[in-house]
Design an enzyme around this catalytic site. Sequence first.
Site, short mmCIF file in Angstrom:
data_model
loop_
_atom_site.label_atom_id
_atom_site.label_comp_id
_atom_site.label_asym_id
_atom_site.label_seq_id
_atom_site.Cartn_x
_atom_site.Cartn_y
_atom_site.Cartn_z
N SER A 9 0.85 -1.20 0.00
CA SER A 9 0.00 0.00 0.00
C SER A 9 0.88 1.25 0.00
O SER A 9 1.55 1.55 0.99
CB SER A 9 -0.90 0.01 1.24
OG SER A 9 -1.44 1.31 1.40
N MET A 38 -9.06 7.96 -0.14
CA MET A 38 -9.94 8.32 0.99
C MET A 38 -10.49 9.73 0.80
O MET A 38 -9.75 10.63 0.40
CB MET A 38 -9.14 8.28 2.29
CG MET A 38 -8.42 6.96 2.53
SD MET A 38 -7.48 7.02 4.05
CE MET A 38 -6.71 5.39 4.02
N MET A 138 -11.74 -6.40 4.75
CA MET A 138 -10.94 -5.45 5.54
C MET A 138 -10.63 -6.07 6.89
O MET A 138 -11.53 -6.52 7.60
CB MET A 138 -11.71 -4.13 5.75
CG MET A 138 -11.80 -3.24 4.52
SD MET A 138 -10.19 -2.82 3.79
CE MET A 138 -9.41 -1.90 5.13
N ASP A 176 -6.64 -6.72 3.85
CA ASP A 176 -6.05 -5.39 3.92
C ASP A 176 -6.20 -4.80 5.32
O ASP A 176 -7.31 -4.63 5.81
CB ASP A 176 -6.78 -4.49 2.89
CG ASP A 176 -6.22 -3.09 2.82
OD1 ASP A 176 -5.15 -2.84 3.42
OD2 ASP A 176 -6.84 -2.25 2.15
N GLY A 178 -3.15 -4.17 8.73
CA GLY A 178 -2.41 -4.84 9.79
C GLY A 178 -1.78 -6.16 9.38
O GLY A 178 -1.43 -6.99 10.22
N SER A 199 2.39 -0.64 6.43
CA SER A 199 3.49 -0.34 7.36
C SER A 199 4.52 -1.44 7.45
O SER A 199 5.73 -1.16 7.50
CB SER A 199 2.95 -0.11 8.77
OG SER A 199 1.77 0.58 8.71
C1 DX5 Z 1 -6.68 1.16 5.49
C2 DX5 Z 1 -6.10 0.91 4.14
C3 DX5 Z 1 -4.95 -0.04 4.12
C4 DX5 Z 1 -3.75 0.41 4.88
C5 DX5 Z 1 -2.74 -0.71 4.94
O1 DX5 Z 1 -7.76 2.02 5.34
O2 DX5 Z 1 -7.09 0.39 3.28
O3 DX5 Z 1 -4.59 -0.36 2.79
O4 DX5 Z 1 -3.16 1.55 4.32
O5 DX5 Z 1 -1.73 -0.35 5.82
P1 DX5 Z 1 -1.25 -1.28 7.01
O6 DX5 Z 1 -0.73 -2.53 6.39
O7 DX5 Z 1 -0.23 -0.47 7.70
O8 DX5 Z 1 -2.46 -1.57 7.88
ZN ZN Z 2 -6.51 -0.44 1.26
#
Ligand code: DX5
Ligand code: ZN
Length: 221
Positions: A9, A38, A138, A176, A178, A199
């Site tokens: 991401s 977003m 999610m 998607d 964590g 991350s």
């Molecule tokens: C959350 C996003 C994810 C996020 C992933 O709203 O859809 O794609 O950026 O990042 P990590 O892997 O750090 O949770």
């Molecule tokens: Zn995402």
Amino acid sequence: MRKIKVAPSIFASDFINLKRELDRLKQLGVDYIHYDIMDNNFVPNISFGPLITEQIAKYSGIPGDVHLMISLSIEKVSRFMLENIEIVTIHYEADGFSKDIIDFIKSNNKKVGISIKPQTPVEAVVPFIDIVDLVLVMTVEPGFSGQSLIPSTISKVSKVREILDKYNRDIYLEVDGGVNLDNVQTLVNSGANLLVIGSAFFKNNNSEMIMDLVKHLNKIK
Ligand code: DX5
Ligand code: ZN
């Protein structure tokens, strides 16, 4: 069985050194770049829009996986029908979600995904299962990277896998939020085959280990 694929991401990357990050993604041979869009309406955060998505997709040449966390209309979605974007995913819970939007994305020769938030029951995807190319479960509340995976979402991944098997649909099951070295194996065992990693990929310097682990999982599959 589909190969397991990795979609870092870009939202979690170092934007000051974006070019370097993209060159590294190319070197590592990632399968997709995941774009978190977003709008401060569907989620309480703002990221970036089609202009930046387009530039990254063009420069990198890596297939794009767009995750729209926005309220929907054909007009808004049409801005993401960009070169090198292969998948466009919309949220079942978003204002304006409809089969028309799914059809619109498909008519632009893109793969289309349907995404559900942690509180949405998996049954929500069933009416669309024959027309989508991807289901995104999610594993955190959408809006921010760097959150911890919500453990109860893992059984949802297994349930979606059961639904896909029941309907004989060999499509992407994406997870998607964590996702990291510690839970990749569990997620894959539960049926996920497209891993979004933010991350853990960019901030924790685990990118090589993640790519190696996925390569290994693909070998023993
Ligand atoms: C959350 C996003 C994810 C996020 C992933 O709203 O859809 O794609 O950026 O990042 P990590 O892997 O750090 O949770
Ligand atoms: Zn995402």
